[in-house]
Motif scaffolding. Sequence first.
Motif, PDB file in Angstrom:
ATOM      1  N   THR A 116      -6.707  -2.362   3.472  1.00 11.20           N
ATOM      2  CA  THR A 116      -5.971  -3.063   2.461  1.00 11.20           C
ATOM      3  C   THR A 116      -4.771  -2.344   1.835  1.00 11.20           C
ATOM      4  O   THR A 116      -3.876  -3.002   1.421  1.00 11.20           O
TER       5      THR A 116
ATOM      6  N   GLY B 167      -1.402  -4.032   2.935  1.00 11.04           N
ATOM      7  CA  GLY B 167      -1.103  -5.321   2.355  1.00 11.04           C
ATOM      8  C   GLY B 167      -0.152  -5.357   1.430  1.00 11.04           C
ATOM      9  O   GLY B 167       0.309  -4.242   0.905  1.00 11.04           O
TER      10      GLY B 167
ATOM     11  N   PHE C 140      -5.688  -8.185   0.226  1.00 11.27           N
ATOM     12  CA  PHE C 140      -4.391  -7.852   0.901  1.00 11.27           C
ATOM     13  C   PHE C 140      -2.972  -8.323   0.064  1.00 11.27           C
ATOM     14  O   PHE C 140      -2.040  -7.843   0.288  1.00 11.27           O
ATOM     15  N   SER C 141      -3.413  -9.229  -0.803  1.00 14.24           N
ATOM     16  CA  SER C 141      -2.125  -9.986  -1.511  1.00 14.24           C
ATOM     17  C   SER C 141      -2.328  -9.484  -2.962  1.00 14.24           C
ATOM     18  O   SER C 141      -3.098  -8.868  -3.439  1.00 14.24           O
TER      19      SER C 141
END
Length: 380
Positions: free
Chosen positions: A124, A127, A273-274
């Motif tokens: 992650t 990201g 991830f965002s």
Amino acid sequence: MDPIRVGIIGVGNVLNQYLDKIGVHPDVEIVALADVNAEAVAKRAAEYSVPKALTPDELLADPAVELVLNLTPPNLHAPVTLQAISAGKHVLSEKPFATSLEEAQQILDAARAAGVKVGSAPTTFLGSGMQTSRKLIDDGWIGRPVAVFGSFANRGYEHWHPNIDPFYSPGAGPMLDIGPYLVTNLVNFLGPAKRVSASAPRSSETRPRPTADGGYDGVIDIKTPTHVTGSIDFESGATATVIVSWDVWNHNLPHLEIYGTSGSIAAPNPDHFSGAPILRRGEPRDLALDMTPPGGGDWRETAITHRDDAYRGIGLAEFGHAIRNGLEPRTGGAFAYHVLEVLLAFEKSSELGRHIEIESTCERPRPLPSVGPHEPYRFD
């Protein structure tokens, strides 16, 4: 470059998180799935149009497979990774890298001897949310980082996870399951750690075992700490306070906040991830006797600096780029070993009642180049 050819061992609960958006990474080709459950692997291969549904031994013997993604249960991560190395495959494992430092060292030694690359999720930190947070830190928006607070806390997984017993077994628990998301991102933000101090109790010896109809049948044996809290001192001089727990119903704690000499960043959920970081620069009113209350002042959502549809496949894409270009993956062995040593140090500190010095170190992962929403991911 030619797509990296990936074979995946383990088709359980996390597979979809790698494959649902794998199409955004054209430099990754999933050539085979494998599992000890022949019916499950055939179903998953058909679901994702993967050409081969194999046994683990068949996958490891397949010359088409260059990189093995190890999605087996945590207690099998090290044995399966070692088998894959013996077969001449590069390996990216789900977290944790292993359940002991002895296993992790065996992996590093075997990979070095075989001339293959190894590494571990979570990815992650690659990201957009974490890379944007990293860029804000590196560009000096909060001055020099001095402290971080990170938390993951809930009531455990038994009400939704189909195979809960491994999570409450030795080598698991919240520190090795959800702690990696925090510690990996902390090393990404701050660099390597130097010591840990912690407490790691269990709230009970058993838990009721839920049934599908909302009732209970029997108990789950609890063989690992279920609430872990402590601090990490980093070589950079910064310190982090960390809480991971399966004993908390709900809370108002942030997932991840970074505090610097000039301001603060509230990073997105490090399991995702965002998401956009929220930036707060220091303000004059903060210096008053009646200072600005928590959450007050001018917090501003920042524009993300990286494409935000990566999902877990980005770890395979980055790993493949490293293999093709003779580089060490950002998720590579030294990094994975260091993160694992920090994770294991929490329980060790609690047991021994003292600080635990971290003996390993690693390079702070290289930041990813910024790319727009329609530009290819870059890993140079």
